[in-house]
Design an enzyme around this catalytic site. Structure first.
Site, mmCIF file in Angstrom:
data_model
loop_
_atom_site.group_PDB
_atom_site.id
_atom_site.type_symbol
_atom_site.label_atom_id
_atom_site.label_comp_id
_atom_site.label_asym_id
_atom_site.label_seq_id
_atom_site.Cartn_x
_atom_site.Cartn_y
_atom_site.Cartn_z
ATOM 1 C CE LYS A 1 -9.331 0.930 3.257
ATOM 2 N NZ LYS A 1 -7.969 0.565 2.927
ATOM 3 C CE1 TYR B 1 -3.856 2.166 0.841
ATOM 4 C CE2 TYR B 1 -2.762 2.770 2.886
ATOM 5 C CZ TYR B 1 -3.786 2.951 1.984
ATOM 6 O OH TYR B 1 -4.728 3.908 2.233
#
Ligand SMILES: *Cc1c(COP(=O)(O)O)cnc(C)c1O
Length: 398
Positions: A213, A116
């Site tokens: 998430k 990421y």
């Protein structure tokens, strides 16, 4: 709630984990206990509370209340073999704490090239400033990572599948090398969650999630977690305390509320995404589908071997085209919002350019890429929407 979490199904585990009677007081979802000051009965009580481990004891608001403990304890129970979990105000804060709990000046970090982007920025920024060097490695390196280990290497950071490019790593092979060489492994497990990849049971030392998430699941709160193996809990906790980290009780409450439906949501995200990925693979205008359960995805065989299922996030490479025709595809979609993050109930589409963020693991793609988060809408409706989008792409491409 019981000690038998290894033997219960995912739905049962996420419903019951962490709901201790002394924290819920009988209320189904542990309420929001907001606090800074905790009052003691007398000086002796205050001295007693301050001098000992404050784990699961009211001490001061920064050490949490039953609201945060419920979620942290639930996440620990979902990772068989784990010691405990620390919560953070975001996924990136969780990554920073995990890395800082392990690394010291002079150490070297092996960081997967498909990590990421903010993880890469942390390594290139703060860690570098602290005198910690980073070596990026190809996500498909597997046991070959042994060749990169030097005398100062201290930790290996993994993320599987990789952000944007979705390569699946050979986690067991890398864990075996790390154990043999005395290195700490940190995994960004946001995509799979412990339901699809129980990281601590597979030998990972620190399993991190952006709870923003799938745990929160409704795109309305930021939250991160690190779940530690027994050998790594104390350092993680001490570093997190020293950094002053605390997740707000309100956000932890939203996290617990989301967690209770995570198994059923994840199942639906996964089912719809796989169906849509398979459909996309057969469409004119799509060059490649990067979904770990499909053969075109690098590391697909490892996915089939190691994961219990797939989540709802994947990417496609268009068949040719450019920035404008990719935008025509995305802009034509009605049911897919255009926005960062993922894991909520709603579908999302964004343009991605993984090679702009790669150093050693660049790959050739058939055209520009689009990342899709498949939400909980009906898959038939999403397919019809994507069909219109692809027609717009083909028309724009000419
Ligand atoms: C979103 C994300 C993070 C960061 O989480 P935040 O809560 O947004 O800080 C970390 N890793 C992955 C794989 C992510 O998708």
């Amino acid at each position: 709630m019981t000690g038998d979490d290894d033997y219960q199904g995912d739905g049962t585990r996420v419903v019951n984990a962490g709901r201790r009677r002394e924290w819920t007081q009988g209320i189904v979802n542990t309420p929001v206990w907001r606090a800074s000051t905790i009052l003691y009965d007398d000086v002796a009580h205050l001295r007693d509370s301050g001098g000992r481990d404050t784990h699961h004891r009211l001490f001061y608001g920064r050490r949490g209340t039953p609201t945060q403990w419920t979620l942290a304890d639930a996440l620990t129970q979902l990772e068989p073999g784990a010691e405990a979990t620390f919560l953070y105000p975001s996924g990136v804060a969780a990554i920073a704490a995990a890395l800082l709990s392990v690394l010291s000046p002079g150490d070297e970090l092996l960081l997967v090239d498909s990590a990421y982007d903010p993880t890469r920025n942390l390594a290139a920024g703060l860690l570098k400033r602290l005198g910690i060097t980073t070596r990026l490695y190809d996500p498909l390196i597997g046991a070959g990572i042994a060749d990169l280990i030097g005398e100062h290497t201290r930790a290996i950071f993994l993320e599987s599948p990789g952000s944007l490019s979705f390569e699946v790593q050979d986690i067991p092979a890398i864990v075996a090398v790390a154990k043999a060489r005395g290195l700490t492994t940190i995994l960004d497990n946001t995509w799979a969650t412990p339901l699809l990849f129980p990281a601590i049971a597979r030998g990972i030392d620190l399993s991190m999630m952006a709870c923003t998430k799938y745990v929160v699941g409704h795109s309305d709160a930021m939250l991160g977690s690190v779940t530690a193996a027994p050998s790594h809990w104390k350092a993680l906790r001490d570093t997190s305390f020293q950094l002053g980290q605390v997740a707000s009780p309100d956000d932890a409450w939203l996290g617990s509320r989301g967690l209770r439906t995570m198994a059923v949501r994840l199942k639906q995200h996964g089912e719809s995404a796989l169906r849509i990925a398979q459909w996309l693979a057969a469409q004119a205008g799509v060059g490649l589908v990067l979904h770990p359960a499909l053969p075109g995805c690098p590391g697909h065989a490892l996915f089939a071997r190691d994961f219990k299922g797939a989540a709802g996030l994947f990417a496609i490479a268009l068949d040719g085209g450019d920035e404008a025709s990719r935008a025509a595809f995305i802009d034509r979609l009605d049911l897919f919002g255009i926005g960062y993050s993922w894991g909520g109930f709603e579908s999302l589409a964004i343009p991605i350019d993984p090679n702009d963020h790669r150093s050693v693991g660049r790959r050739d793609y058939s055209g520009p890429l689009v990342r899709l988060q498949i939400g909980l809408e009906d898959a038939d409706d999403l397919i019809a929407d994507l069909d219109r989008g692809l027609a717009a792409f083909r028309a724009a491409k000419g």
